[in-house]
Design a protein around this motif. Structure first.
Motif, short mmCIF file in Angstrom:
data_model
loop_
_atom_site.label_atom_id
_atom_site.label_comp_id
_atom_site.label_asym_id
_atom_site.label_seq_id
_atom_site.Cartn_x
_atom_site.Cartn_y
_atom_site.Cartn_z
N LEU A 4 -37.20 -23.73 39.88
CA LEU A 4 -38.58 -23.24 39.74
C LEU A 4 -39.12 -23.73 38.41
CD1 LEU A 4 -40.95 -21.26 40.56
CD2 LEU A 4 -39.79 -19.58 39.09
N LYS A 5 -40.32 -24.28 38.43
CA LYS A 5 -41.00 -24.69 37.21
C LYS A 5 -42.34 -23.96 37.14
CE LYS A 5 -37.94 -27.78 35.88
NZ LYS A 5 -37.15 -27.61 34.63
N VAL A 6 -42.62 -23.36 36.00
CA VAL A 6 -43.86 -22.59 35.82
C VAL A 6 -44.79 -23.34 34.88
CG1 VAL A 6 -44.88 -20.38 35.22
CG2 VAL A 6 -42.57 -20.45 36.19
N MET A 221 -40.82 -18.45 47.84
CA MET A 221 -39.66 -19.06 47.17
C MET A 221 -38.49 -19.22 48.14
SD MET A 221 -39.75 -16.99 43.54
CE MET A 221 -41.09 -17.17 42.37
N VAL A 222 -38.19 -18.17 48.89
CA VAL A 222 -37.08 -18.21 49.83
C VAL A 222 -37.36 -19.21 50.95
CG1 VAL A 222 -35.77 -16.87 51.52
CG2 VAL A 222 -36.35 -15.85 49.31
N LEU A 265 -46.91 -13.43 33.65
CA LEU A 265 -46.70 -14.05 34.96
C LEU A 265 -45.54 -15.03 34.91
CD1 LEU A 265 -50.30 -14.70 36.33
CD2 LEU A 265 -48.63 -13.05 37.18
N LYS A 266 -45.44 -15.81 33.84
CA LYS A 266 -44.34 -16.77 33.70
C LYS A 266 -43.00 -16.04 33.77
CE LYS A 266 -43.63 -18.39 29.56
NZ LYS A 266 -42.35 -17.67 29.22
N LEU A 272 -38.52 -13.09 39.66
CA LEU A 272 -38.50 -13.13 41.12
C LEU A 272 -37.56 -14.21 41.62
CD1 LEU A 272 -42.31 -12.70 41.93
CD2 LEU A 272 -40.53 -10.94 42.04
N TRP A 273 -37.59 -15.35 40.96
CA TRP A 273 -36.72 -16.47 41.34
C TRP A 273 -35.24 -16.12 41.12
CZ3 TRP A 273 -37.22 -21.06 43.78
CH2 TRP A 273 -36.25 -22.03 43.58
N ALA A 274 -34.95 -15.50 40.01
CA ALA A 274 -33.57 -15.13 39.69
C ALA A 274 -33.02 -14.13 40.69
CB ALA A 274 -33.48 -14.58 38.26
N GLU A 275 -33.87 -13.27 41.20
CA GLU A 275 -33.44 -12.22 42.12
C GLU A 275 -32.96 -12.78 43.45
OE1 GLU A 275 -36.34 -8.59 40.55
OE2 GLU A 275 -36.75 -9.61 42.46
N ILE A 276 -33.48 -13.96 43.84
CA ILE A 276 -33.07 -14.50 45.14
C ILE A 276 -31.90 -15.46 45.00
CG2 ILE A 276 -35.32 -14.16 46.18
CD1 ILE A 276 -35.98 -17.03 45.67
N ALA A 277 -31.54 -15.81 43.78
CA ALA A 277 -30.31 -16.58 43.50
C ALA A 277 -30.16 -17.81 44.38
CB ALA A 277 -29.09 -15.67 43.65
N ILE A 278 -31.20 -18.64 44.37
CA ILE A 278 -31.16 -19.88 45.16
C ILE A 278 -30.30 -20.92 44.42
CG2 ILE A 278 -32.54 -21.79 46.04
CD1 ILE A 278 -34.77 -19.78 46.52
#
Length: 278
Positions: A4-6, A221-222, A265-266, A272-278
């Protein structure tokens, strides 16, 4: 490994609260980079302005989202040429044309798709009010007619345009949004309400809207991870614009500090990205 890039919008740096002067491009880029953003979003169709931008040393280590506003099929060419010359991360198209006939909309989109086939830089159609895909239902119809169309999701525009209830109707509006997200390859981050495209994020009465957008962003994201290459990068741009996007008080000043909201937001997107552990 997918990443993910913000990014931060350069437009969002305009007229910030308690800012006594207009910072230079170099100052804004330095502030964006020092704050931990991975890049920025900016207009990318005027060769002189783009050349000036790309001459900045700091730009070399930042991702770039280019924005184009074509009003005819061939109008996209200058932005495509510049995007490929400088190999930016992606180009987003805000279709600045509003045909009444659906067949004309399809004709224009198909023309842009033909041009984009020659581009090594991804080209995404932004979901946006006041453009060719002004309405969510129009966007869904365009996807049916041109299934190869790739979107950049800015759900805030449709949330306010269709006056979404809170929570959205589960079997209708929520599924329509997810259909758009399933065709989206990048996104803009902004919180909307049924009556305003950009609301103060931390007002307690706006907590349900932050939650709803967070659920959609994480769903994207997912879903994106399931259909993207292993080494792909998903770009989210924090795009909190000045008035009339920002709500102002009687003194004409923003009610909130948009820079601090962008920083929130960043951090929130990365959480949010870390929570889905992609």
């Amino acid at each position: 490994m997918r990443k993910l890039k913000v990014l931060q919008s350069l437009w969002g740096m305009e007229s910030l609260k308690n800012q006594s002067y207009n910072p230079s491009l170099e100052e804004n880029l330095e502030r964006i980079q020092n704050a931990g953003f991975d890049g920025f979003s900016t207009h990318f169709f005027d060769s002189k302005n783009v050349a000036k931008l790309m001459s900045a040393e700091r730009v070399k280590s930042m991702l770039i989202e280019g924005q184009a506003f074509p009003s005819a099929i061939d109008d996209l060419m200058p932005a495509l040429e510049l995007a490929n010359k400088y190999q930016i991360h992606h180009l987003t198209v805000q279709a600045d044309v509003r045909p009444i006939e659906f067949s004309e909309c399809v004709k224009i989109v198909e023309g842009w798709l033909r041009l984009s086939e020659q581009s090594s830089v991804p080209v995404y159609s932004e979901t946006h009010r006041g453009r060719l895909n002004n309405d969510m239902l129009m966007a869904l119809k365009l996807l049916d007619a041109t299934p190869q169309l790739k979107l950049l999701a800015d759900i805030s525009h449709y949330y306010v345009a269709r006056e979404f209830p809170e929570p959205p109707t589960p079997n209708e509006m929520d599924e329509q949004v997810k259909t758009l997200l399933s065709k989206s390859w990048a996104a803009h981050a902004r919180i909307a309400s049924p009556g305003q495209v950009q609301i103060p994020i931390h007002f307690p009465q706006h907590a349900p809207y932050l939650l709803q957008f967070s659920l959609w962003w994480q769903w994207l994201m997912v879903n994106w991870a399931e259909r993207s290459d292993e080494n792909a990068t998903l770009a989210f741009t924090c795009e909190l614009g000045p008035a009339p996007y920002a709500i102002t008080g009687e003194d004409g000043q923003d009610l909130t500090d948009r820079w601090q909201e962008a920083l929130f937001l960043k951090t929130h997107l990365k959480k949010l990205w870390a929570e889905i552990a992609i």
